[in-house]
Design an enzyme around this catalytic site. Structure first.
Site, PDB file in Angstrom:
ATOM      1  N   ASP A 200      34.413-114.986 -47.684  1.00  0.00           N
ATOM      2  CA  ASP A 200      33.475-115.941 -47.095  1.00  0.00           C
ATOM      3  C   ASP A 200      34.259-116.860 -46.152  1.00  0.00           C
ATOM      4  OD1 ASP A 200      30.549-117.324 -48.040  1.00  0.00           O
ATOM      5  OD2 ASP A 200      31.971-118.681 -47.079  1.00  0.00           O
ATOM      6  N   HIS A 202      34.105-119.899 -45.823  1.00  0.00           N
ATOM      7  CA  HIS A 202      34.470-121.159 -46.477  1.00  0.00           C
ATOM      8  C   HIS A 202      34.920-120.887 -47.910  1.00  0.00           C
ATOM      9  CE1 HIS A 202      34.774-125.264 -47.625  1.00  0.00           C
ATOM     10  NE2 HIS A 202      34.042-125.746 -46.647  1.00  0.00           N
ATOM     11  N   HIS A 276      40.752-125.889 -41.039  1.00  0.00           N
ATOM     12  CA  HIS A 276      39.797-126.845 -41.592  1.00  0.00           C
ATOM     13  C   HIS A 276      40.345-127.366 -42.922  1.00  0.00           C
ATOM     14  CE1 HIS A 276      35.948-127.820 -43.764  1.00  0.00           C
ATOM     15  NE2 HIS A 276      35.668-128.346 -42.588  1.00  0.00           N
ATOM     16  N   GLU A 328      37.617-130.460 -37.900  1.00  0.00           N
ATOM     17  CA  GLU A 328      37.847-131.233 -39.142  1.00  0.00           C
ATOM     18  C   GLU A 328      39.146-130.763 -39.789  1.00  0.00           C
ATOM     19  OE1 GLU A 328      34.178-130.161 -41.198  1.00  0.00           O
ATOM     20  OE2 GLU A 328      33.200-131.930 -40.383  1.00  0.00           O
ATOM     21  N   CYS A 424      28.131-133.066 -47.580  1.00  0.00           N
ATOM     22  CA  CYS A 424      29.062-132.566 -48.592  1.00  0.00           C
ATOM     23  C   CYS A 424      29.741-133.681 -49.375  1.00  0.00           C
ATOM     24  CB  CYS A 424      30.117-131.690 -47.923  1.00  0.00           C
ATOM     25  SG  CYS A 424      30.865-132.448 -46.468  1.00  0.00           S
ATOM     26  N   CYS A 425      29.986-134.824 -48.708  1.00  0.00           N
ATOM     27  CA  CYS A 425      30.858-135.831 -49.327  1.00  0.00           C
ATOM     28  C   CYS A 425      30.230-136.615 -50.490  1.00  0.00           C
ATOM     29  CB  CYS A 425      31.384-136.794 -48.269  1.00  0.00           C
ATOM     30  SG  CYS A 425      32.362-136.006 -46.969  1.00  0.00           S
TER      31      CYS A 425
HETATM   32 ZN   LIG Z   1      32.637-133.747 -47.032  1.00  0.00          ZN
END
Ligand SMILES: [Zn+2]
Length: 660
Positions: A200, A202, A276, A328, A424-425
């Site tokens: 994947d 990610h 990333h 990022e 996400c955070c």
């Molecule tokens: Zn995040």
């Protein structure tokens, strides 16, 4: 090799962390549920985080309800929108343990059960579980566009949530769903005919499967995790081939190099932390964990090598990692710009996953030091003190005018946001804080040595009545460094307690049962015999203020000083100082007075530094050097970095101009 003491009954009593825990359980997680459930319009700031959602609402739970047949509608959100619910579910599952501390978790528990029921209803017969694909795409498109599909990332987060729920409640309801998910993945991926032979885009499934193995003892999940680690980067054409074969494509305007996906070369060959940041760190944490579980030296070496590269060259003084907004990502060694930094909150959280895994392989004070740095600085800066607003990006220098006027700094928010397109955070913070009890101890494989690596007051029961109670005197840690470990061993077990001596504490005193002792510091720990019925270890750390210079390799910090005290990094905010802050300076031996202010920012140490401020005889934009600039005396006020941006909006800076 050591075992993490996950099943321990750790009761956190620290005033500082109890506030964060209770805030998370009582404010942050209920707020996040309302955001996920579209009960509150969420404030998604422009430019805060990329995405295609464009909606004022999260839609995350609605997607699950639609997939479960409970509601009519269409999918909305990022391809990985389900992960916001999964991470919330993981955080809330850990939070259920706060019932033991007297908190009412009934509503949270009801939402936990509701979420599990929705995942159960949304799961396909073959175990597949990803509402984006279930609602938006035909079944033959599954696992065919892995560059951006995030399917295994999405399912991995559900698996992690299920493991957490099982560990806390003992219920197998979520775990059964997770095993069906893992079966589906195991069926579809591998070296066999007709199976998908690639990763994947990610990483996440690797860590999730390793955790599923630990929870179930099913060896095939560990082998599958190792397969995903090893297949990554072996075929640079893999994503392109999937695209060419008509696989689904997402984010077509984003053209990221293979390095971004950590797919440019096998991770076990990587010499530097690249790409990333969160992708690299999730994968590196998995490499460390799977390496330990398989006793695979190449994996263990890789985990050490990448960690060393990060902490020596690619980490800010606050623990922030990822210097570059484009992708990022990590950039290059010693490139640590304070005002262009990315420093995603998730990346600091991931550093704790990674550090925890390294500690399980071999407890070292240097790793625990970094974990502490992340906890008290890089992680906590991600959340407002009341738990309901968040930073995605954590700068070391911020200026509202620059963020507004310069597009290359638009990602540096100077107010925390209520939510994000790519959210996400917030729940990542939640799952870390509510599982903090799992980060305090590591026990050696023979069970004889307990490593106490964090100064978080707690009472913990080990086996056969062996108990460690950590208490803190005065204003308590992180403000006071007076720490006592009361060790009770009624059955006279052959036990030792290893206590970390942080590298930042130049001096310290150590007493055992009231007697001063000098013990060797080995790998950052002093080890005390604890086989007597009662042992008291009294440690007093040096909490004096430190002025810190960066290496001369770090261009961004040349001629500047940072200020730290104990584990806390300090910063200046415009609300306390006149500004512009770049005019303020201090010398390396500047007089600093310190005071604990219980009513400010939920209780913080405040530093007053005898510094100075630059003044110019003219206001010309440029001028030939004629009269010298003058320095006028100025008292600089500094607060803990994690607490910045909880009052009026304004400039902030960590690094301060050094004067003579
Ligand atoms: Zn995040």
């Amino acid at each position: 090799m050591t075992n993490q003491a996950q099943a321990l009954n750790v009761n956190i009593t620290s005033r500082f962390w109890t506030r964060y825990l209770n805030m998370t359980v009582e404010n942050a997680l209920p707020y996040q549920w309302r955001a996920l459930n579209d009960e509150v319009p969420v404030d998604v700031p422009e430019g805060a985080a990329w995405g295609e959602n464009g909606s004022q609402f999260s839609h995350s739970l609605r997607n699950l309800r639609i997939a479960a047949g409970r509601e009519e509608g269409v999918f909305s959100g990022q391809p990985f929108q389900d992960t916001d619910v999964s991470k919330w579910l993981e955080a809330a599952s850990y939070a259920l343990r706060r019932k033991n501390a007297g908190l009412n978790v009934d509503e949270l528990e009801a939402h936990v059960n509701e979420a599990i029921e929705l995942f159960e209803g949304a799961q396909d017969e073959d175990g597949y579980l990803d509402t984006k694909f279930e609602l938006d795409l035909p079944a033959e498109k599954r696992f065919k566009g892995l560059r951006w599909s995030h399917e295994l990332y999405t399912m991995g987060h559900f698996i992690e949530a299920a493991v957490a729920h099982y560990e806390v409640t003992g219920s197998k309801r979520a775990l059964d769903i997770a095993e069906r998910v893992a079966n589906c993945i195991g069926h579809n991926f591998g070296d066999g005919e007709g199976q998908v032979h690639g990763p994947d885009g990610h990483p996440e499934i690797e860590l999730a499967l390793a955790r599923l193995y630990e929870a179930t003892g099913e060896r095939r999940w560990l082998d599958l995790a190792a397969w995903f680690i090893r297949v990554r980067g072996t075929d640079p054409e893999f994503f392109d081939e999937q695209d060419a074969a008509g696989g689904p494509q997402f984010y077509t305007d984003l053209h990221m190099p293979l390095k971004y996906f950590v797919q440019d070369e096998p991770i076990l060959d990587k010499q530097h932390a690249e790409g990333h940041a969160v992708r690299l760190l999730y994968l590196a944490a998995a490499v460390s964990k799977v390496g330990r579980l398989l006793n695979d030296q190449k994996m263990l070496d890789t985990a050490e090598r990448l960690w060393t590269n990060i902490v020596k060259h690619r980490m800010y003084i606050t623990g922030a990692v990822g210097s570059c907004q484009v992708g990022e990502s990590f950039s290059f060694d010693d490139d640590l710009p304070n005002d262009l930094v990315y420093g995603e909150t998730c990346a600091s959280v991931a550093m704790l996953f990674y550090g925890k895994s390294l500690m399980e392989t071999k407890p070292r004070g240097s790793v625990a030091d970094v974990m502490e740095k992340e906890l008290f600085n890089g992680v906590l800066s991600g959340v407002q003190l009341d738990g309901t607003r968040y930073f995605y990006v954590n700068p070391l220098e911020a200026d509202p005018a620059a963020s507004k006027g310069n597009p290359t700094k638009a990602h540096i928010l100077t107010r925390r946001a209520g939510w994000f397109d790519c959210a996400c955070c917030p729940a990542n913070l939640g799952r870390l804080i509510t599982s903090l009890d799992q980060y305090l101890y590591t026990v050696s494989n023979d069970g004889k040595t307990v490593y106490a690596h964090q100064f978080v007051a707690n009472k913990t029961e080990f086996e056969d009545g062996f108990t460690i109670e950590q208490t803190q005197a005065g204003d308590e840690y992180p403000w006071s460094g007076d720490i006592t470990f009361h060790v009770s061993n009624p059955n006279g077990l052959d036990k030792k307690v290893a206590v970390r001596i942080p590298q930042w504490s130049k001096d310290y005193t150590l007493e055992v049962n009231g007697e001063a002792v000098e013990l060797p510091v080995v790998d950052g720990f002093v080890t005390v015999d604890a086989s007597a019925a009662d042992t008291e270890i009294h440690l007093v750390l040096d909490m004096s203020v430190r002025r810190v210079r960066a290496s001369l390799r770090v261009r961004a910090d040349i001629g500047k000083l940072a200020v730290a005290r104990g584990p806390i990094v300090f910063c200046m905010e415009q609300v306390d100082n006149e500004g512009p802050l770049w005019l303020d300076g201090m010398s390396a031996d500047a007089n600093v007075s310190e005071s604990y202010e219980p009513d400010l920012l939920d209780g913080v140490e405040v530093l007053k530094v005898k510094g100075s401020r630059l003044e110019s005889p003219t206001d010309d934009q440029y001028r030939a050097v004629d009269a010298p600039l003058t320095e006028r005396e100025e008292t600089l006020t500094m607060i803990p970095y994690y607490a910045w941006c909880n009052r009026a909006e304004g400039q902030m800076q960590v690094w301060v101009r050094e004067t003579k």
